[in-house]
Design an enzyme around this catalytic site. Structure first.
Site, PDB file in Angstrom:
ATOM      1  N   ASP A  36       0.807  -1.172   0.057  1.00 25.30           N
ATOM      2  CA  ASP A  36       0.110   0.077   0.043  1.00 25.30           C
ATOM      3  C   ASP A  36       1.002   1.257  -0.084  1.00 25.30           C
ATOM      4  OD1 ASP A  36      -2.379  -1.461   0.038  1.00 25.30           O
ATOM      5  OD2 ASP A  36      -2.698  -1.064   2.225  1.00 25.30           O
ATOM      6  N   GLN A  52      -0.439   7.099  -6.279  1.00 19.68           N
ATOM      7  CA  GLN A  52      -1.480   7.853  -6.030  1.00 19.68           C
ATOM      8  C   GLN A  52      -1.419   8.948  -7.092  1.00 19.68           C
ATOM      9  OE1 GLN A  52       0.516   8.336  -2.385  1.00 19.68           O
ATOM     10  NE2 GLN A  52      -1.068   7.559  -1.077  1.00 19.68           N
ATOM     11  N   ARG A  60      -0.957  -1.058  -8.623  1.00 20.11           N
ATOM     12  CA  ARG A  60      -2.351  -0.473  -8.543  1.00 20.11           C
ATOM     13  C   ARG A  60      -2.086   1.138  -8.378  1.00 20.11           C
ATOM     14  NH1 ARG A  60      -3.559  -1.010  -2.498  1.00 20.11           N
ATOM     15  NH2 ARG A  60      -3.723  -3.153  -2.914  1.00 20.11           N
TER      16      ARG A  60
END
Ligand SMILES: Cc1cc2nc3c(=O)[nH]c(=O)nc-3n(C[C@H](O)[C@H](O)[C@H](O)COP(=O)(O)OP(=O)(O)OC[C@H]3O[C@@H](n4cnc5c(N)ncnc54)[C@H](O)[C@@H]3O)c2cc1C
Length: 255
Positions: free
Chosen positions: A81, A110, A131
């Site tokens: 993460d 992000q 991701r």
């Protein structure tokens, strides 16, 4: 799956988090759920000791390595993460270390950070699992876009770089407009259904999750678990008021 906890300032807590992941991976393996990466785990490096005053980076890397070894044994993968921007460089450095032994370790980028397009270019390489999310922390203007429209257009630019690159993009968003636009980028890039996936949080827009899966695309659900949920929720809402709306909307609707 994500074992809740972050910002660990005690080594014993970091070790307990590592143990929780080792137990989880053993049990997933025994239940036959982790084969082929069907269920994977996400780690917050701050929960594994990244911010410990002495030797934090090394302790965190050792803990993450042991979790990666257990994931490999269970036949699945790990994604790191991404937390607030002060940790981005350290997290990407740890990613680089881990990928030397475990090339399948995934990263999160992000879209609200100004640096992220460049990071997408660096990470859009063969086999690289990335991701892409908008970002959940309150960040200063010097490093992050503040306007919704800037974040959204950054998301689409970053998704395009990842989808037109050589890696394995994991598109984490619930935003209907972004999903629609990125879907056309997926098609334009000629991506096979098994060469990327959508990701959403457990319980948020379940009908949309079903729609994507029914359309023959891969959809992974992010499932946090453990005792630390209250702090996690409160921190997220306090840090960024938009998260409160996001949470309340999800309580009210399934679409
Ligand atoms: C799998 C996953 C992993 C993540 N990992 C990280 C991480 O490592 N680091 C990090 O910083 N953040 C992470 N996030 C959180 C992420 O950064 C965002 O804060 C969160 O996903 C909200 O952004 P969004 O793109 O979903 O859309 P938002 O910006 O919250 O919503 C955009 C728009 O979507 C629409 N919308 C949203 N919900 C609904 C609904 N229920 N019904 C109808 N319309 C709706 C609304 O129009 C809304 O304005 C993760 C998110 C996911 C899904």
């Amino acid at each position: 799956m994500d074992f809740l906890g972050e910002d660990t300032l005690e080594q014993s807590q970091a070790d307990a988090t590592r143990e929780a992941y080792l137990v989880l991976l053993r049990e997933l393996g025994a239940a036959g759920l982790s084969d082929g990466g069907r269920v994977e785990v996400s780690l917050k490096l701050s929960a594994l000791g990244q911010a410990l005053p002495r030797d934090g980076e090394r302790i965190c890397l050792d803990n993450a390595r042991r979790i990666c070894a257990a994931a490999q044994e269970a036949g699945t993968t790990v994604t790191l993460d991404m937390e607030d921007h002060t940790t981005t460089d350290a997290t990407l450095a740890t990613l680089g270390e881990l990928r030397q032994d475990f090339p399948w370790v995934g990263a999160v980028l992000q879209a609200y950070l100004r640096r992220t397009e460049a990071d997408c270019r660096d990470l859009a390489t063969s086999g690289s699992r990335v991701r892409l999310c908008k970002g959940a922390y309150r960040e200063p203007e010097s490093v992050a876009f503040q306007e919704t429209v800037e974040v959204d257009t950054s998301y689409v630019r970053c998704a395009r770089i990842l989808l037109e690159g050589q890696g394995y993009p994991m598109l984490a968003t619930h935003d209907p407009q972004i999903i629609e636009v990125v879907q056309s980028v997926v098609e334009g890039a000629g991506r096979a259904p098994d060469s990327y996936e959508w990701q959403m949080l457990y319980g948020i827009r379940p009908l949309e999750q079903q729609r994507i899966a029914d359309a023959g695309q891969q959809l992974r659900v992010y499932l946090p678990y453990g005792q630390e949920w209250y702090g996690y929720l409160m921190r997220r809402m306090a840090e960024r008021p938009a998260n409160t709306m996001f949470f309340l909307r999800a309580l009210a609707t399934k679409k």
